[in-house]
Structure formats: structure tokens, C-alpha cells
Design a protein around this motif. Structure first.
Motif, PDB file in Angstrom:
ATOM      1  N   LEU A 287       0.827  -1.209   0.000  1.00 34.09           N
ATOM      2  CA  LEU A 287       0.000   0.000   0.000  1.00 34.09           C
ATOM      3  C   LEU A 287       0.865   1.264   0.000  1.00 34.09           C
ATOM      4  CD1 LEU A 287      -3.028  -0.816   2.331  1.00 34.09           C
ATOM      5  CD2 LEU A 287      -2.636  -1.408  -0.063  1.00 34.09           C
ATOM      6  N   LYS A 288       1.963   1.205   0.711  1.00 32.02           N
ATOM      7  CA  LYS A 288       2.891   2.348   0.703  1.00 32.02           C
ATOM      8  C   LYS A 288       3.503   2.522  -0.690  1.00 32.02           C
ATOM      9  CE  LYS A 288       6.878   4.246   3.198  1.00 32.02           C
ATOM     10  NZ  LYS A 288       7.694   4.517   1.998  1.00 32.02           N
ATOM     11  N   GLU A 289       3.803   1.408  -1.354  1.00 32.98           N
ATOM     12  CA  GLU A 289       4.376   1.476  -2.699  1.00 32.98           C
ATOM     13  C   GLU A 289       3.415   2.157  -3.673  1.00 32.98           C
ATOM     14  OE1 GLU A 289       6.348  -1.485  -6.091  1.00 32.98           O
ATOM     15  OE2 GLU A 289       5.017  -2.306  -4.558  1.00 32.98           O
ATOM     16  N   ILE A 290       2.120   1.887  -3.521  1.00 36.20           N
ATOM     17  CA  ILE A 290       1.140   2.529  -4.398  1.00 36.20           C
ATOM     18  C   ILE A 290       1.198   4.046  -4.242  1.00 36.20           C
ATOM     19  CG2 ILE A 290      -1.341   2.854  -4.810  1.00 36.20           C
ATOM     20  CD1 ILE A 290      -1.700  -0.130  -4.072  1.00 36.20           C
ATOM     21  N   LYS A 291       1.154   4.517  -3.010  1.00 38.38           N
ATOM     22  CA  LYS A 291       1.180   5.968  -2.760  1.00 38.38           C
ATOM     23  C   LYS A 291       2.477   6.592  -3.258  1.00 38.38           C
ATOM     24  CE  LYS A 291      -2.808   6.859  -0.825  1.00 38.38           C
ATOM     25  NZ  LYS A 291      -3.793   7.751  -1.533  1.00 38.38           N
ATOM     26  N   ASP A 292       3.600   5.913  -3.013  1.00 40.23           N
ATOM     27  CA  ASP A 292       4.893   6.438  -3.465  1.00 40.23           C
ATOM     28  C   ASP A 292       4.947   6.512  -4.987  1.00 40.23           C
ATOM     29  OD1 ASP A 292       5.698   6.635  -0.855  1.00 40.23           O
ATOM     30  OD2 ASP A 292       6.946   4.833  -0.873  1.00 40.23           O
ATOM     31  N   THR A 293       4.409   5.492  -5.650  1.00 44.22           N
ATOM     32  CA  THR A 293       4.439   5.461  -7.112  1.00 44.22           C
ATOM     33  C   THR A 293       3.559   6.552  -7.700  1.00 44.22           C
ATOM     34  OG1 THR A 293       4.828   3.067  -7.076  1.00 44.22           O
ATOM     35  CG2 THR A 293       4.040   4.018  -9.146  1.00 44.22           C
ATOM     36  N   VAL A 294       2.394   6.773  -7.128  1.00 46.19           N
ATOM     37  CA  VAL A 294       1.502   7.827  -7.609  1.00 46.19           C
ATOM     38  C   VAL A 294       2.188   9.182  -7.490  1.00 46.19           C
ATOM     39  CG1 VAL A 294      -0.650   9.069  -7.109  1.00 46.19           C
ATOM     40  CG2 VAL A 294      -0.649   6.575  -7.190  1.00 46.19           C
ATOM     41  N   ALA A 295       2.865   9.403  -6.375  1.00 48.86           N
ATOM     42  CA  ALA A 295       3.571  10.675  -6.178  1.00 48.86           C
ATOM     43  C   ALA A 295       4.669  10.863  -7.225  1.00 48.86           C
ATOM     44  CB  ALA A 295       4.161  10.732  -4.770  1.00 48.86           C
ATOM     45  N   LYS A 296       5.414   9.814  -7.526  1.00 44.95           N
ATOM     46  CA  LYS A 296       6.476   9.918  -8.533  1.00 44.95           C
ATOM     47  C   LYS A 296       5.901  10.256  -9.910  1.00 44.95           C
ATOM     48  CE  LYS A 296       9.561   6.596  -6.275  1.00 44.95           C
ATOM     49  NZ  LYS A 296      10.148   5.237  -6.338  1.00 44.95           N
ATOM     50  N   ILE A 297       4.788   9.604 -10.261  1.00 47.59           N
ATOM     51  CA  ILE A 297       4.189   9.854 -11.582  1.00 47.59           C
ATOM     52  C   ILE A 297       3.658  11.278 -11.654  1.00 47.59           C
ATOM     53  CG2 ILE A 297       2.299   9.201 -13.127  1.00 47.59           C
ATOM     54  CD1 ILE A 297       2.638   6.323 -12.022  1.00 47.59           C
ATOM     55  N   LYS A 298       2.974  11.730 -10.622  1.00 48.76           N
ATOM     56  CA  LYS A 298       2.422  13.089 -10.617  1.00 48.76           C
ATOM     57  C   LYS A 298       3.528  14.134 -10.689  1.00 48.76           C
ATOM     58  CE  LYS A 298      -1.987  12.445  -8.158  1.00 48.76           C
ATOM     59  NZ  LYS A 298      -2.735  12.775  -6.917  1.00 48.76           N
ATOM     60  N   GLU A 299       4.631  13.865 -10.023  1.00 48.82           N
ATOM     61  CA  GLU A 299       5.730  14.835  -9.965  1.00 48.82           C
ATOM     62  C   GLU A 299       6.769  14.592 -11.055  1.00 48.82           C
ATOM     63  OE1 GLU A 299       7.154  14.430  -5.978  1.00 48.82           O
ATOM     64  OE2 GLU A 299       5.140  14.715  -5.133  1.00 48.82           O
ATOM     65  N   ASN A 300       6.550  13.566 -11.873  1.00 48.89           N
ATOM     66  CA  ASN A 300       7.452  13.229 -12.980  1.00 48.89           C
ATOM     67  C   ASN A 300       8.901  13.087 -12.505  1.00 48.89           C
ATOM     68  OD1 ASN A 300       8.021  12.614 -15.682  1.00 48.89           O
ATOM     69  ND2 ASN A 300       8.578  14.734 -16.143  1.00 48.89           N
ATOM     70  N   ARG A 301       9.104  12.280 -11.489  1.00 50.49           N
ATOM     71  CA  ARG A 301      10.446  12.090 -10.929  1.00 50.49           C
ATOM     72  C   ARG A 301      10.703  10.603 -10.653  1.00 50.49           C
ATOM     73  NH1 ARG A 301       9.906  10.859  -5.569  1.00 50.49           N
ATOM     74  NH2 ARG A 301       7.992  11.563  -4.541  1.00 50.49           N
ATOM     75  N   GLU A 302      11.941  10.228 -10.711  1.00 55.05           N
ATOM     76  CA  GLU A 302      12.384   8.871 -10.367  1.00 55.05           C
ATOM     77  C   GLU A 302      11.539   7.788 -11.046  1.00 55.05           C
ATOM     78  OE1 GLU A 302      13.267   8.300  -6.105  1.00 55.05           O
ATOM     79  OE2 GLU A 302      12.707  10.417  -5.881  1.00 55.05           O
ATOM     80  N   LEU A 303      11.131   8.065 -12.295  1.00 48.91           N
ATOM     81  CA  LEU A 303      10.274   7.103 -12.981  1.00 48.91           C
ATOM     82  C   LEU A 303      10.983   5.786 -13.236  1.00 48.91           C
ATOM     83  CD1 LEU A 303       8.489   9.457 -15.543  1.00 48.91           C
ATOM     84  CD2 LEU A 303       7.728   8.774 -13.262  1.00 48.91           C
ATOM     85  N   ASP A 304      12.310   5.826 -13.300  1.00 46.36           N
ATOM     86  CA  ASP A 304      13.062   4.593 -13.534  1.00 46.36           C
ATOM     87  C   ASP A 304      13.046   3.669 -12.321  1.00 46.36           C
ATOM     88  OD1 ASP A 304      14.574   6.515 -12.150  1.00 46.36           O
ATOM     89  OD2 ASP A 304      16.467   5.540 -12.705  1.00 46.36           O
TER      90      ASP A 304
END
Length: 436
Positions: A287-304
Motif C-alpha cells: 500500500l505504501k508502494e502505491i502511494k509512493d508510485t503515484v507521487a512519482k508519476i504526478k511529480e514526474n520524478r524517479e520514474l526509472d
């Protein structure tokens, strides 16, 4: 012809793995539209952001719909992949921790926690099946929603003609464990397996590459070498260590499903921290991974660093869908009405056995032999308690629920059964039907 699939329980952390698995089979299972359906708008929205990113990353051209409206979710769809979890992880935590307060197994599909979850699941799942019958009567429901024996029995009673296939990937997990531990290739296995969901035994593992049953040597390897659990989280490593003990001490001629530990080695299951259960593990990881991933996509960072991959959890239902579409008659372990498949077991049991899947649906195999009395006795007691629970749901009967709780094999007496039932009634509130 491309397919429209609806993922029911779209907010689940398993959704990306299922869809990425489907993309690996795009020649045999082309998809034109994916619909994420969930009653939890926030989780569904989060997963929509992740799935949209993954679909675009892989240049799929697949249309994505994120919805909490059953009409939009199901109308005209071809397949429903169901993985709903009524009450989410918050209720799973209660399922696990309330029995632990009384010194009983706390687990999401086994014991009284499984029964609490089952009462919730039946309520929402049957409502969803009603929507599917209304908006997509020709769709196939490929179900992962737990507890599967209880879900299957309830659907059989209310929707006897619905197109549903109940599958569990735990046998895949066991066979992959044999691969990783001892060097087998599970694609060569033709297994003989029987039981209830999360409650069964391998009688034979025929290896086509060697032309013989390799189960006897598998059992010897388990006894002498043990499983390779070096890459597992502690809770799963512990599970498979207990499974080794079951093979050594209780089932010397069969390979048991690891979930039988909760009924035969309850003392081992209770060694884990009662204040930090599997629900807490999932909340702190997936569940934490989901929130972290959403934040990365929204902020366009660390997509790799976004690490979602195809996973075996999704493989089973994708392969089942392909076998239906192409009339392949592939072999799966599925949950079906017994109807004589296990000759010395009651006809109306809901059992997990080898089946073939084709354009008509499921063709169960017949075992053609009587199962041992130990296995039969354990299954009949478990099955009776599950049927009583389904009775309690449909009849809104407190008495039947109490009987189900008292008969459950993890429960030492009716006194504690009643205490836990009453506590679960309060904890679940409107998630359960009103028991009278």
C-alpha cells in the motif's frame, strides 16, 4: 478480436502485475479496453494513475476507464477479473488480530478470521455478480476473491448459471517453490491434487520430461534438504518451514498445501508477533508502494524506480482466459462442485481439483479413487463449517453462524467461538448481513 476486461477491485496492488502479465500474451489475448472498478474511489483513482502510466509506457493504445459505476464498469465487457477485498486492509487487520486475542489463529482465509472475511465478501461479491448478470450476461468472471470456497458455494446457490471460474494461485506458488528449491520445471508437471481451497494435498506430480511421478523424490528432498526460502520475507519463510514439518511428521506420502499449518500446527502459526500481522506487512509495503508510485508519476520524478512487473499472481487468470478464447483445453487447478469427482466425498462439496478449460468453460476431472480417511475427515469438518456459514449468510441466522464458528477446526470450544463471533459482529457492522 480484442477484448474488454474489467478488473473488479481495481485499486488492488496486484492490478499492475495482472495487466503487465496480460500484455506479455497480447497475441493470444489482445485487449482494446481496461476498466478499473472499485467502490473505494481514492484507491481506484491512485491505481488508475499507475495503470495509465504503464499502458502509455508500453505504447499499448489500450483505452483505460476508471469508474465506481457498475453499469459503466461491466456493460459489454468480455472478462471480469475479480479481486475485491471488502473492508480493505483495515478490516483484514481485525480479522487477523481478534482471534489472536483469544489465542487462536489469526489469518485472512483460515480460521475465524477467514469466516469474518467470508461474510463480508459474500455480501459484496453477490451484489457484484448481480450487476454482471444485468449488464454483461455473457462475460466470464475469473475470480480470485477470497475465501474462495465460501464465495464459490454462495454463488452456486444464488447464481447457478453464471459464467464464473474460481481459481487460486497457491498451487502455482507451491510448484514454483519446488522449481526454485530443487530445479524442477513446473511446466512439465501433470499434478494429481485434491482438497478444498487452501486445504489440499498433492498425490502425484507426473513429470512429462522424465515420464514418471516425481512426488516421492520431492518428498525426500523436502525431508533431507528443505526448501530454499532465502529470498522470502520472514512470514513466508516461516510458513514453508512449517510445511516441511507437515511433510516429515503428518503427510509422509503427500505434499500438503501450506495453509494446512493453520489447522495442524496452530502452535507454530501463533509464534509470530500478534501485534504485527500480515495485514500490517502489506500496509507497510504494497500500500505504501502505491502511494509512493503515484507521487512519482504526478511529480514526474524517479520514474526509472517504478518497479511493477508481470507476476505469477496474474498468470493463472490470463492463461484461463486464453484457454477459453482459443478452446485450448489447458489444465488448471480450479474450485468446482464435487459431483462425484472425489468418489468418497459428499456430492455437494466445493472442491479444488485438476480441470480442463475450453470455450464451454470448466471440465473437471474425476480422481477415480477414494481419498485417505485423514484427509476426508479434515475436509468434511471444514466443508460443513463453511456450508453452515453460507447458510448463516442467506438465512441471516445467528445460530447457524455460531455453529459454523464452533465447528471450525481452529476453535477449541463453543465458549470462545461465541465470544469471537460476537466481537466480529460488532467489528464488522454493516459489512455483514444482520444476524438474528
Amino acid at each position: 478480436m480484442a477484448n474488454t476486461i474489467t478488473v473488479a477491485g481495481g485499486g488492488s496492488g496486484h492490478t499492475p502485475g495482472i495487466l503487465l502479465t496480460a500484455l506479455k500474451f497480447k497475441e493470444d489475448f489482445p485487449i482494446k479496453e481496461v476498466r478499473l472498478y472499485d467502490i473505494d474511489e481514492e484507491r481506484n483513482s491512485d491505481m488508475g494513475i499507475i495503470v495509465d502510466y504503464l499502458l502509455k509506457k508500453h505504447n499499448t493504445g489500450i483505452k483505460l476507464v476508471v469508474t465506481e459505476d457498475p453499469e459503466e464498469a461491466f456493460t459489454g465487457c468480455d472478462f471480469v477479473f475479480s479481486q475485491i477485498r471488502t473492508g480493505g486492509m483495515e478490516m483484514r487487520e481485525k480479522d487477523e488480530k481478534i482471534p489472536l486475542k483469544y489465542g487462536l489463529v489469526g489469518q485472512e482465509t483460515c480460521g475465524l478470521g477467514g469466516f469474518s472475511y467470508g461474510m463480508r465478501s459474500m455480501k459484496d461479491f453477490l451484489e457484484m455478480v448481480g450487476f454482471i448478470e444485468k449488464y454483461a450476461p455473457d462475460a466470464w468472471i475469473l475470480n480470485y476473491t477470497n475465501p474462495e470456497s465460501i464465495i464459490s458455494e454462495s454463488v452456486r446457490r444464488q447464481f447457478p448459471n453464471i459464467k464464473i471460474i474460481n481459481a487460486c494461485d497457491m498451487t502455482i506458488g507451491i510448484e514454483e517453490l519446488l522449481e526454485n528449491s530443487f530445479g524442477y520445471d513446473r511446466r512439465n508437471f501433470i499434478p494429481q491434487y485434491y482438497g478444498l481451497n487452501h486445504f489440499g494435498w498433492y498425490k502425484e506430480l507426473y513429470d512429462v520430461s522424465r515420464g514418471k511421478d516425481v512426488l516421492p523424490e520431492v518428498i525426500e528432498k523436502i525431508k533431507n534438504e528443505g526448501f530454499d526460502v532465502s529470498d522470502m520475507v520472514p512470514s513466508w519463510a516461516h510458513t514453508y518451514r512449517v510445511m516441511e514439518e507437515m511433510v516429515k511428521n503428518i503427510f509422509p506420502d503427500h505434499l500438503p498445501n501450506n495453509y494446512l499449518q493453520y489447522y495442524l500446527y496452530e502452535d507454530k502459526a501463533l509464534e509470530e508477533d500478534p501485534n504485527y500481522t500480515r495485514a500490517n506487512e502489506v500496509m507497510d509495503s504494497r500500500l505504501k508502494e502505491i502511494k509512493d508510485t503515484v507521487a512519482k508519476i504526478k511529480e514526474n520524478r524517479e520514474l526509472d524506480t517504478i518497479g511493477y512487473e508481470s507476476e505469477s499472481h496474474g498468470l493463472y487468470i490470463i492463461q484461463i482466459a486464453i484457454s477459453i478464447l482459443h478452446n485450448k483445453n489447458d489444465h488448471f487447478m480450479l474450485i468446482v462442485p464435487n459431483k462425484g469427482a472425489i468418489p468418497n466425498l459428499r456430492e455437494d462439496a466445493v472442491v479444488e481439483i485438476p480441470c480442463y478449460v475450453n470455450a464451454r468453460g470448466v471440465e473437471p476431472t474425476s480422481l477415480r479413487y477414494d481419498i485417505p480417511d485423514l484427509h476426508k475427515g479434515m475436509m468434511e469438518a471444514q466443508m460443513a463449517s463453511e456450508k453452515l456459514l453460507v447458510d448463516a449468510f442467506f438465512e441471516q441466522s445467528y445460530q447457524k453462524a455460531l455453529e459454523a464458528f464452533a465447528l471450525n477446526q481452529t476453535v477449541p470450544n463453543a465458549t470462545v467461538a461465541k465470544k469471537i463471533l460476537d466481537e466480529f459482529i460488532e467489528a464488522n457492522g454493516d459489512y455483514w448481513v444482520d444476524l438474528k
